[in-house]
Design a protein around this motif. Structure first.
Motif, PDB file in Angstrom:
ATOM      1  N   SER A   7     -27.531   4.636  12.694  1.00 28.65           N
ATOM      2  CA  SER A   7     -28.615   4.105  13.528  1.00 28.65           C
ATOM      3  C   SER A   7     -29.373   3.002  12.801  1.00 28.65           C
ATOM      4  CB  SER A   7     -29.566   5.238  13.920  1.00 28.65           C
ATOM      5  OG  SER A   7     -30.607   4.742  14.717  1.00 28.65           O
ATOM      6  N   ARG A  10     -27.149  -0.126  12.639  1.00 29.85           N
ATOM      7  CA  ARG A  10     -27.166  -0.834  13.925  1.00 29.85           C
ATOM      8  C   ARG A  10     -28.455  -1.620  14.090  1.00 29.85           C
ATOM      9  NH1 ARG A  10     -24.501   3.678  15.698  1.00 29.85           N
ATOM     10  NH2 ARG A  10     -26.436   4.750  16.154  1.00 29.85           N
ATOM     11  N   HIS A  81     -22.340  -1.385  18.533  1.00 30.49           N
ATOM     12  CA  HIS A  81     -22.860  -0.775  19.757  1.00 30.49           C
ATOM     13  C   HIS A  81     -21.758  -0.397  20.749  1.00 30.49           C
ATOM     14  CE1 HIS A  81     -26.692  -2.248  18.199  1.00 30.49           C
ATOM     15  NE2 HIS A  81     -27.228  -1.320  18.975  1.00 30.49           N
ATOM     16  N   GLY A  85     -22.735   6.140  24.085  1.00 31.30           N
ATOM     17  CA  GLY A  85     -24.113   6.511  23.776  1.00 31.30           C
ATOM     18  C   GLY A  85     -24.902   5.413  23.099  1.00 31.30           C
ATOM     19  N   ARG A  86     -24.243   4.338  22.699  1.00 31.30           N
ATOM     20  CA  ARG A  86     -24.901   3.221  22.008  1.00 31.30           C
ATOM     21  C   ARG A  86     -24.801   1.940  22.834  1.00 31.30           C
ATOM     22  NH1 ARG A  86     -27.366   6.334  19.597  1.00 31.30           N
ATOM     23  NH2 ARG A  86     -28.770   4.619  19.820  1.00 31.30           N
ATOM     24  N   ARG A  87     -24.302   2.030  24.049  1.00 29.60           N
ATOM     25  CA  ARG A  87     -23.933   0.839  24.813  1.00 29.60           C
ATOM     26  C   ARG A  87     -25.065   0.220  25.618  1.00 29.60           C
ATOM     27  NH1 ARG A  87     -18.051   3.028  26.576  1.00 29.60           N
ATOM     28  NH2 ARG A  87     -17.128   2.770  24.522  1.00 29.60           N
ATOM     29  N   SER A 164     -32.429  -1.235  22.803  1.00 22.90           N
ATOM     30  CA  SER A 164     -31.950  -0.304  21.775  1.00 22.90           C
ATOM     31  C   SER A 164     -33.026   0.686  21.339  1.00 22.90           C
ATOM     32  CB  SER A 164     -31.388  -1.062  20.579  1.00 22.90           C
ATOM     33  OG  SER A 164     -32.425  -1.703  19.861  1.00 22.90           O
ATOM     34  N   LEU A 167     -32.890   4.068  23.176  1.00 20.61           N
ATOM     35  CA  LEU A 167     -31.742   4.962  23.002  1.00 20.61           C
ATOM     36  C   LEU A 167     -32.105   6.107  22.067  1.00 20.61           C
ATOM     37  CD1 LEU A 167     -28.851   2.379  22.495  1.00 20.61           C
ATOM     38  CD2 LEU A 167     -29.398   3.674  24.546  1.00 20.61           C
TER      39      LEU A 167
END
Length: 169
Positions: A7, A10, A81, A85-87, A164, A167
């Motif tokens: 995380s 990212r 990404h 779940g990160r999109r 982001s 999320l």
């Protein structure tokens, strides 16, 4: 622990992409609203000399870090990404990447060749008025295009940062 590292990676890469893209957008915008209008007020010889000096000075590590870093970091942010779940920010990241690729295309197809022709013409002592006439309007138009594209890319990255944040972990 691994999830927190991923995380943070990212988030850090997305932040770097946003900063480097923003710095590049600011540079091109400053040329559009300050540098080129300022040089438009000088005579042909000063215009050619000024642009040659700028073109030589800009080829440095800081410019390379921002100009190349924007591409590398934005591409890395896209890749980071991709997992499920990160999109959430992914459409904005892809848009930013595509816009920045267009910036690179305009730079490579128009601005750099014009810079090279200006340098070659000045080196062979061509008439400054002819050099300027063959350079100025085309370069300014292309720079405005890349400033707009780059600013749009920066905006997409800013929006991706906001998305982001929403999320989970």
């Amino acid at each position: 622990m691994v999830l927190m590292i991923a995380s943070n990676l990212r988030a850090g890469v997305l932040l770097l992409a946003t900063v480097t893209t923003g710095l590049t957008a600011g540079l091109f915008a400053a040329f559009a609203y300050a540098v080129m209008p300022g040089l438009a007020r000088v005579d042909d010889r000063a215009f050619v000399a000024g642009l040659r000096s700028i073109n030589q000075a800009i080829l440095n590590g800081w410019f390379a870090l921002c100009f190349g870093g924007a591409l590398v970091c934005t591409l890395a942010a896209v890749l980071l990404h991709l997992p499920a779940g990160r999109r959430g920010p992914l459409p904005w990241l892809v848009a930013a990447l595509l816009l920045y690729v267009l910036v690179l295309a305009v730079t490579a197809a128009v601005n750099v060749p014009l810079n090279d022709r200006l340098e070659a013409g000045a080196a062979r002592l061509a008439d400054p008025a002819e050099l300027r006439a063959a350079f100025e309007s085309a370069w300014v138009r292309a720079n405005v295009v890349r400033a707009v594209l780059n600013t749009a890319s920066f905006g997409c990255l800013g929006w991706a940062l906001l998305v982001s944040r929403s999320l989970p972990g």
